[in-house]
Design an enzyme around this catalytic site. Structure first.
Site, short mmCIF file in Angstrom:
data_model
loop_
_atom_site.label_atom_id
_atom_site.label_comp_id
_atom_site.label_asym_id
_atom_site.label_seq_id
_atom_site.Cartn_x
_atom_site.Cartn_y
_atom_site.Cartn_z
N GLN A 63 0.83 -1.21 0.00
CA GLN A 63 0.00 0.00 0.00
C GLN A 63 0.86 1.25 0.00
O GLN A 63 0.55 2.23 -0.67
CB GLN A 63 -0.93 0.02 1.21
CG GLN A 63 -1.89 -1.15 1.26
CD GLN A 63 -2.65 -1.33 -0.03
OE1 GLN A 63 -3.40 -0.44 -0.45
NE2 GLN A 63 -2.47 -2.47 -0.68
N HIS A 87 1.84 2.96 -3.27
CA HIS A 87 0.83 3.63 -4.11
C HIS A 87 1.13 5.12 -4.24
O HIS A 87 1.24 5.65 -5.33
CB HIS A 87 -0.56 3.44 -3.52
CG HIS A 87 -1.26 2.22 -4.00
ND1 HIS A 87 -1.67 2.06 -5.30
CD2 HIS A 87 -1.64 1.09 -3.35
CE1 HIS A 87 -2.26 0.89 -5.44
NE2 HIS A 87 -2.25 0.28 -4.27
N GLU A 89 -9.75 0.14 4.69
CA GLU A 89 -10.08 -0.31 3.34
C GLU A 89 -9.74 -1.80 3.19
O GLU A 89 -10.56 -2.59 2.75
CB GLU A 89 -9.30 0.53 2.33
CG GLU A 89 -9.49 0.12 0.88
CD GLU A 89 -8.57 0.86 -0.06
OE1 GLU A 89 -8.82 0.82 -1.28
OE2 GLU A 89 -7.57 1.46 0.39
N HIS A 90 -8.51 -2.15 3.53
CA HIS A 90 -8.04 -3.54 3.48
C HIS A 90 -7.66 -3.99 4.89
O HIS A 90 -6.87 -3.32 5.55
CB HIS A 90 -6.81 -3.68 2.59
CG HIS A 90 -6.96 -3.12 1.20
ND1 HIS A 90 -6.43 -1.90 0.83
CD2 HIS A 90 -7.59 -3.61 0.12
CE1 HIS A 90 -6.72 -1.67 -0.44
NE2 HIS A 90 -7.43 -2.69 -0.90
N ASP A 125 -6.23 -7.19 -5.12
CA ASP A 125 -6.11 -6.08 -6.05
C ASP A 125 -6.29 -6.53 -7.49
O ASP A 125 -6.77 -5.76 -8.33
CB ASP A 125 -4.74 -5.42 -5.92
CG ASP A 125 -4.68 -4.42 -4.78
OD1 ASP A 125 -5.75 -4.05 -4.26
OD2 ASP A 125 -3.57 -4.03 -4.39
N HIS A 152 -54.69 13.35 0.49
CA HIS A 152 -54.18 11.99 0.64
C HIS A 152 -55.28 11.09 1.22
O HIS A 152 -55.54 9.99 0.72
CB HIS A 152 -52.99 11.97 1.61
CG HIS A 152 -51.70 12.42 1.01
ND1 HIS A 152 -51.48 13.70 0.62
CD2 HIS A 152 -50.53 11.73 0.77
CE1 HIS A 152 -50.24 13.82 0.16
NE2 HIS A 152 -49.64 12.63 0.23
#
Length: 436
Positions: free
Chosen positions: A265, A268, A333-334, A367, A426
């Site tokens: 990670q 990235h 996230e992971h 991934d 109504h």
């Protein structure tokens, strides 16, 4: 000689741990005023001038000498040509990954349903795919064929009639493997445009680019800001923050494996986040040593080093239960459960985008080719968000078909509630259907 990396060490039992963790996790993805204003100007330009604006903006931002919109359209044949230009190994890998992604997502597909009550009233739900989806793909030297597969295939499985891809080609740089992935995933139309102008074109349409119902796919701050502004006119997948991984380890996994998982990670970008949580202080020391030794072997060492020093952490906890508490607080996230019996701890996970079970399940497999989607909620949004899936490309319509008897019975209830809200039209509308 490279200086040793100073990665944070935190202890969950410390009195000020929560304050330090909050500081570590803080991330603000909102654009600054300058970016926001430029994006608004670009959107307005595309809305008013259509194709002409796209041509001008592409010349300006992508340094491309294009004469007309025709130069920014890739025919299907060009995608097929890319399949021939990539290596056999690359094509095989794309096809294997695509088949696994497709197989997984086919199990997510939902069908319409209904049931009939005793009086003949029918209630249900009609599930319908979107007409058209737009896929943003980063371009140039960046190569994200996996993102093409992860975004386009669920749309196709959902039954979306047309998938439109936009991918910039700055200075004319075309990535063949990205185009090959588009061919394998079944993308219908491709435009070589990018940035906020591509998002605007997908949202509002131009003479050449058809308007879509939903825009998905990653991009830079201009793309993310544009997606924020067009939301409401179209749907969007999410506003994603930097990539992140949280590894929970019992101290028995090879520390080199864990270090490389953290790197996966950190490489990235400089804002990516890699965190290890373990009750074993000695193991944290061993992983720290592995990080120091292996970091110089990375091609993207500088990026990973900045990421780990700025947003990485090694966190000691008192036991595995506290490790799960910290994991849920982070809502990553992971999440890797690198432990002897991951199934034992799975029930304790409440917030995570994707959960990687056991010592052998590297996040990198998810991934590319495991099957589940890699488009995941970031920055703690796993507390209320889910991975991208087939359901994101389907919409649901409620079905209500009252029999005469059912309308009479329900009308009495509706009448009472409507008059309680002083909505007499109504009430009277429902009362007309009441028998006797």
């Amino acid at each position: 000689m490279t200086a040793p990396i100073a990665i944070r060490r935190l202890n969950a039992t410390d009195a000020d741990f929560n304050r330090h963790l909050d500081h570590l996790l803080s991330w603000e993805s909102v654009s600054d005023d300058g970016v926001n204003q430029r994006v608004l100007e670009i959107i307005a330009d595309v809305r008013s001038r259509g194709d002409a604006a796209l041509v001008d903006l592409t010349r300006r931002f992508d340094a491309l000498d294009v004469a007309s919109m025709a130069d920014l359209i890739l025919p299907r044949e060009r995608l097929e040509l890319a399949l021939q230009r990539i290596t056999p190994a690359q094509r095989e890998a794309l096809e294997i990954a695509a088949e696994r992604v497709r197989s997984y997502h086919e199990k997510q597909r939902q069908d319409s349903w209904s049931y009939t009550e005793a009086d003949g009233t029918v209630l249900g739900q009609k599930v319908t795919p979107l007409d058209r989806a737009g896929l943003y793909v980063p371009g140039g030297k960046a190569s994200y064929p996996s993102s093409v597969l992860m975004n386009a295939i669920p749309a196709k499985v959902a039954g979306v009639l047309e998938v439109v891809m936009v991918v910039p080609t700055p200075r004319g740089e075309i990535n063949e493997i990205v185009l090959a992935a588009a061919a394998i995933a079944g993308v219908d139309r491709v435009f070589t445009i990018g940035g906020a102008q591509a998002v605007a074109a997908l949202a509002y349409g131009t003479e050449s680019v058809p308007p879509v119902d939903k825009i998905v796919g990653p991009g830079n701050i201009y793309v993310a800001t544009a997606k924020r502004h067009v939301f409401g006119k179209v749907g969007i997948d999410m506003i994603a923050g930097p990539s992140e991984i949280l590894v929970v380890c019992d101290g028995q996994t090879d520390p080199d494996w864990i270090a490389m998982d953290l790197f996966s990670q950190a490489e990235h970008d400089e804002d990516a986040q890699s965190i290890l949580v373990s009750p074993d202080a000695e193991f944290l020391d061993r992983v720290a040593a592995s990080i120091e030794r292996l970091l110089p072997t990375l091609e993207r060492e500088a990026i990973a080093r900045t990421s780990l020093a700025g947003r990485g952490a090694l966190i000691q906890v008192s036991d595995m239960q506290q490790a799960m508490d910290v994991a849920n607080r982070i809502a990553p996230e992971h999440l890797e459960l690198s432990v002897a019996d991951p199934q034992q701890w799975l029930p304790y996970v409440r917030h995570a985008g994707a959960i990687f079970m056991g010592r052998y399940t590297a996040e990198a497999l998810g991934d590319y080719c495991a099957g589940p989607n890699h488009v995941l909620p970031t920055s703690g949004t796993a507390r209320f968000s889910s991975p991208l899936g087939v359901y994101d490309f389907q919409k649901r319509s409620s079905i209500i078909h009252c029999s005469a008897e059912g309308a009479s019975v329900l009308g009495r209830t509706a009448s009472v509630l409507a008059r309680g809200e002083s909505l007499t039209a109504h009430a009277r509308s429902a009362e007309y259907r009441i028998k006797g």
